[in-house]
Scaffold this motif. Structure first.
Motif, PDB file in Angstrom:
ATOM      1  N   SER A  27      24.727  29.483  37.638  1.00 51.00           N
ATOM      2  CA  SER A  27      25.750  30.505  37.430  1.00 51.00           C
ATOM      3  C   SER A  27      26.480  30.827  38.730  1.00 51.00           C
ATOM      4  O   SER A  27      27.706  30.998  38.746  1.00 51.00           O
ATOM      5  CB  SER A  27      25.109  31.778  36.856  1.00 51.00           C
ATOM      6  N   CYS A  31      30.480  30.141  39.311  1.00 53.89           N
ATOM      7  CA  CYS A  31      31.434  31.174  39.745  1.00 53.89           C
ATOM      8  C   CYS A  31      32.266  30.682  40.922  1.00 53.89           C
ATOM      9  O   CYS A  31      33.494  30.869  40.959  1.00 53.89           O
ATOM     10  CB  CYS A  31      30.697  32.455  40.111  1.00 53.89           C
ATOM     11  N   VAL A  66      37.513  35.572  37.672  1.00 53.53           N
ATOM     12  CA  VAL A  66      36.089  35.284  37.458  1.00 53.53           C
ATOM     13  C   VAL A  66      35.373  36.549  36.997  1.00 53.53           C
ATOM     14  O   VAL A  66      34.544  36.519  36.083  1.00 53.53           O
ATOM     15  CB  VAL A  66      35.449  34.735  38.751  1.00 53.53           C
ATOM     16  N   SER A  67      35.723  37.666  37.601  1.00 51.56           N
ATOM     17  CA  SER A  67      35.106  38.943  37.221  1.00 51.56           C
ATOM     18  C   SER A  67      35.456  39.311  35.783  1.00 51.56           C
ATOM     19  O   SER A  67      34.595  39.772  35.016  1.00 51.56           O
ATOM     20  CB  SER A  67      35.569  40.045  38.176  1.00 51.56           C
ATOM     21  N   PHE A  70      33.392  37.246  33.346  1.00 47.49           N
ATOM     22  CA  PHE A  70      32.021  37.746  33.202  1.00 47.49           C
ATOM     23  C   PHE A  70      31.997  39.055  32.417  1.00 47.49           C
ATOM     24  O   PHE A  70      31.102  39.273  31.588  1.00 47.49           O
ATOM     25  CB  PHE A  70      31.373  37.970  34.567  1.00 47.49           C
ATOM     26  N   VAL A 107      23.091  34.673  33.606  1.00 48.61           N
ATOM     27  CA  VAL A 107      24.494  34.685  34.014  1.00 48.61           C
ATOM     28  C   VAL A 107      24.796  35.939  34.837  1.00 48.61           C
ATOM     29  O   VAL A 107      25.486  35.883  35.855  1.00 48.61           O
ATOM     30  CB  VAL A 107      25.413  34.613  32.779  1.00 48.61           C
ATOM     31  N   TYR A 111      26.104  35.993  38.531  1.00 51.62           N
ATOM     32  CA  TYR A 111      27.404  36.611  38.801  1.00 51.62           C
ATOM     33  C   TYR A 111      27.293  37.653  39.912  1.00 51.62           C
ATOM     34  O   TYR A 111      28.112  37.678  40.836  1.00 51.62           O
ATOM     35  CB  TYR A 111      27.954  37.266  37.533  1.00 51.62           C
ATOM     36  N   TRP A 114      26.864  36.029  43.235  1.00 48.39           N
ATOM     37  CA  TRP A 114      28.182  35.565  43.713  1.00 48.39           C
ATOM     38  C   TRP A 114      29.033  36.749  44.154  1.00 48.39           C
ATOM     39  O   TRP A 114      29.692  36.686  45.205  1.00 48.39           O
ATOM     40  CB  TRP A 114      28.872  34.810  42.578  1.00 48.39           C
ATOM     41  N   CYS A 136      21.928  42.457  40.876  1.00 52.98           N
ATOM     42  CA  CYS A 136      21.346  41.114  40.927  1.00 52.98           C
ATOM     43  C   CYS A 136      19.825  41.192  40.904  1.00 52.98           C
ATOM     44  O   CYS A 136      19.162  40.445  40.174  1.00 52.98           O
ATOM     45  CB  CYS A 136      21.825  40.397  42.189  1.00 52.98           C
TER      46      CYS A 136
END
Length: 806
Positions: A27, A31, A66-67, A70, A107, A111, A114, A136
């Motif tokens: 994941s 990203c 990308v945000s 997600f 994921v 995410y 990242w 995270c």
């Protein structure tokens, strides 16, 4: 409503229990790949067409997209699991396994991992980065499996973030409809308060009570994991309350910092900061909105996040490796990771008394025979660098660190701090009466030499286009690049990942842990103490304390920066020539002893190299504090509090390196774990450092020109070889490093050909070995030659002789 087998969402992949952590890696990679594709292949092509004038908009849009992706995945996944859960999580709400949840939690962990890196690089707030790291950590702990049903409700928190990201994308695309902007702001406030406050806070409270009940009933799979989750839950709830209040009061410009930093974060009336701020530019330059035309690539770091990132790694291993869940060593690691940044900040004035408002009123130093009082000077390099010059002749230190500023301007600035003649006379009397000072270099010749002028011209011309392209200052362009910072973070993570196994006595860590420790230290520790890691002195000064395996950072300043770099291979001035004169003789200034006869033999060399770091950490350290001089060459002094903190650090070093194995293991295994890792680390350090100066003709070369002297007394090896650069941390390019110690070693490969060309132009010998093997052989030959009892009084090689030989 529940089902034993669910139909998957279109994007969902079946993830088994044991595959969750591997999918986190995937994941994170996905990203970054998506971010790069969006940045280079889409937005860089589209933005010129739509006429966006926001500098760096392509990079920021790629992050935001990308945000958004997600956010949509998380919201849809959370809703589906809450409305149609799998039977297993209904039967066992705590430890029931759901492939659906395993996918979305993996994921989410990837995410937020990242997002932490992106926020770190693009200058998000302390609060934002803390939120991402904590999230995270939370999602990593759920992959056991744990909380695969109720945890999906927290995925719905992304609904408020989705509104923020949509608003940011509209801003970056040049949307100027103020009416629409106000609607989005109001919608975000409404969604945020409803989801995160009205629903989230009570839910988090009841969940925390349930976790406490589990701890009391001894049903927990790991008390450490649940305690970590409780801590994360408390912090995240506190952040949500803070953001909610901020939104209602209008102090966050209608948005919370829960989104990824894409350059839009503003700095208005922020009343909550976690610790102090680390950054390349001043705080006033942190506005990275579309109105900002510079500084978009500045990689900003913050104080507490080294320990937070480590906290994530430790939590990961607590869950993945069940044998370590309740282990004493893992608990110690968690405590160290969570508290190190706090104590570093809380007691920073004990560790760095230079920043104290109670510091001395005067900071006298002598440069080119003239005395200055620099106490009122706000030095760009920070108070630690400035205070190294206190009470000593700092001519060499001054000249070796100020090659980016025009000479007349530099001396004009320095002249403002010159003391009057009466004070200077008294200082000179005290100075000459207490210290022996011999000027080894002719500074008039050095200043007017065409070789020196060409070097300074070259370094400015090299970094000027880089600075302009990145929108940063010339000085900032010489420090570690974002790419270098990411590689350093990866090295740190790799090292910390071995520690749970190391403290549990796994045999392969005897080699892996010291090897990774050396690679990490070589690639950032050395640069940090040369002020070459960042323009922010706090980063340079504090990060080395994360890895004190090699030496006390405070003693290293005296040994390496003040001594070795200023007086390379000069007898009775370079402390590196006299570390163990009873055992090794590498320079003609060391008196020959019978113990030197066999110094070139590998068993003797292996023994000396194996105890070298222990000598630096303990023996030389004690001698310096007792004598007030490092190896009888560099004057050493410290405040009473600094000495106390320093001695406590030495005690902690001995306990953490040599005592704990005997507490944890049997006598034999304890001895192995107390000696083998530090011996391997010491071998690596000596192998990468001794071949740079202690070879012929470097060892006994000299020049009255300071910069020529640095070239003549240094040797490069393995230039252009990736592994030589990585494993030595740039020590294989010693010539360029000694000429430009404030330049991060990631830039040295590009400077080497230019330096070599200038040396050839002016007839200055430029010594380089094709590989480490050749350089090591040359060092052995030199060591063999110095093992003989010679009566030579002066074997120094002049630059003219060296030039003819080469």
């Amino acid at each position: 409503m529940c089902s034993e087998h669910q139909s998957s969402l279109p994007w969902e992949i079946h993830v088994e229990r044991e595959d969750g952590y591997s999918f986190v890696y995937f994941s994170i990679l996905a990203c970054f790949v998506l971010q790069v594709i969006l940045h280079h292949l889409i937005f860089q092509q589209i933005l010129p067409v739509v006429g966006s004038s926001c500098k760096g908009a392509a990079k920021r849009l790629s992050v935001k997209c990308v945000s958004v992706l997600f956010d949509c995945i998380a919201i849809a996944g959370g809703i589906k699991e809450l409305l149609n859960p799998e039977l297993s999580v209904i039967v066992d709400p705590l430890y029931g396994f759901s492939s659906h949840s395993q996918f979305h939690y993996s994921v989410a962990a990837g995410y937020f991992g990242w997002a932490s890196i992106v926020t770190l690089l693009y200058g998000g707030s302390n609060v934002s980065l803390m939120h991402h790291v904590l999230c995270c950590a939370v999602y990593l702990t759920t992959l056991h499996p744990f909380l695969h049903h109720i945890g999906n409700l927290f995925l719905l928190f992304q609904s408020s973030t989705l509104v923020v990201d949509i608003q940011s994308i509209a801003d970056l695309l040049g949307q100027k409809d103020l009416h629409l902007r106000k609607k989005l702001q109001r919608l975000h406030t409404l969604v945020f308060v409803c989801i995160r406050i009205v629903v989230g806070i009570p839910l988090s409270t009841f969940w925390a009570l349930d976790m406490i009940e589990i701890l009391r009933s001894d049903k927990a799979h790991s008390q450490i994991v649940i305690l970590c989750l409780l801590l994360c839950n408390m912090l995240i709830s506190s952040l949500n309350v803070y953001w909610g209040i901020s939104l209602c009061l209008g102090t966050e410009n209608g948005r919370a910092a829960c989104s990824v930093a894409g350059g839009e974060m503003l700095e208005p009336d922020r009343f909550f900061e976690l610790g102090f701020r680390f950054s390349y530019p001043p705080k006033s330059n942190f506005n990275l909105s579309c109105n900002n035309k510079s500084g978009e690539d500045n990689a900003n770091l913050r104080s507490p996040h080294h320990s937070l990132l480590f906290f994530v790694a430790a939590a990961w291993y607590c869950v993945k490796h069940e044998g370590l869940l309740d282990d004493f060593s893992v608990g110690i690691l968690l405590i160290i990771g969570a508290m190190s940044a706090f104590f570093l900040y809380k007691f920073r004035e004990c560790l760095f008394p230079e920043i104290s408002t109670r510091a001395k009123d005067h900071l006298y130093t002598r440069i080119h025979g003239v005395w200055y009082d620099l106490a009122g000077f706000n030095h760009p390099g920070g108070p630690v660098a400035l205070n190294l010059s206190r009470g000593r002749d700092s001519t060499e230190l001054f000249e070796s660190h100020h090659y980016l500023m025009e000479r007349n301007r530099l001396m004009q600035l320095l002249g403002k701090f010159r003391v009057d003649d009466k004070v200077a006379k008294a200082l000179e009397f005290d100075f000459t009466g207490s210290q022996k000072y011999e000027n080894n270099f002719d500074w008039k010749i050095t200043e007017n030499d065409e070789f020196v002028r060409d070097l300074k011209k070259m370094i400015i011309e090299h970094f000027t286009p880089i600075a302009k392209a990145r929108g940063i200052t010339l000085r900032q362009s010489t420090k570690a690049t974002p790419k270098r910072l990411i590689s350093i973070a990866f090295m740190m993570f790799s090292f910390f990942a071995t520690l749970p196994f190391f403290f549990n006595g796994v045999w392969w860590t005897l080699f892996a842990t010291p090897f990774l420790a050396w690679v990490t230290i070589a690639n950032y520790w050395h640069d940090g103490l040369h002020f070459a890691l960042s323009c922010d002195w706090r980063i340079n000064a504090t990060l080395p304390y994360l890895f004190p395996w090699l030496s006390s950072p405070w003693l290293w300043y005296h040994q390496h920066v003040l001594g070795h770099h200023a007086y390379t291979n000069i007898g009775f001035k370079d402390p590196d020539l006299a570390h163990a004169p009873q055992l090794m003789r590498e320079h003609s200034s060391i008196k020959w002893k019978r113990t030197h006869r066999y110094q070139y033999m590998l068993p003797h060399l292996a023994f000396v190299w194996g105890i070298a770091v222990f000598g630096l950490q303990v023996i030389n350290d004690i001698k310096a504090n007792l004598k007030g001089s490092y190896n009888n060459t560099v004057a050493y002094s410290a405040t009473r509090m600094r000495i106390i903190v320093h001695l406590l650090g030495r005690v902690a070093y001995v306990l953490s390196m040599f005592v704990w194995p005997f507490v944890r293991f049997s006598l034999g295994k304890g001895f192995i774990f107390a000696t083998v890792p530090i011996t391997i680390f010491s071998w690596l350090f000596m192998a990468c450092s001794q071949v740079n100066h202690l070879v012929e003709p470097c060892s006994n070369s000299s020049s009255s020109n300071y910069f020529k002297h640095q070239v003549l007394t240094s040797q490069n090896f393995g230039i252009g070889h990736f592994w030589s650069q990585l494993l030595t941390g740039g020590l294989n390019q010693q010539i360029e490093h000694h000429l430009f110690p404030c330049v991060n070693h990631c830039h040295l490969p590009d400077l080497a050909p230019k330096v070599k060309q200038i040396c050839a132009k002016h007839g200055v010998g430029y010594l380089e070995a094709p590989s480490f093997a050749v350089a090591f052989k040359q060092h052995l030959e030199h060591t063999h030659a110095m093992s003989m009892n010679t009566t030579s009084v002066n074997t120094a090689v002049s630059e003219e002789q060296r030039g003819r030989e080469l």
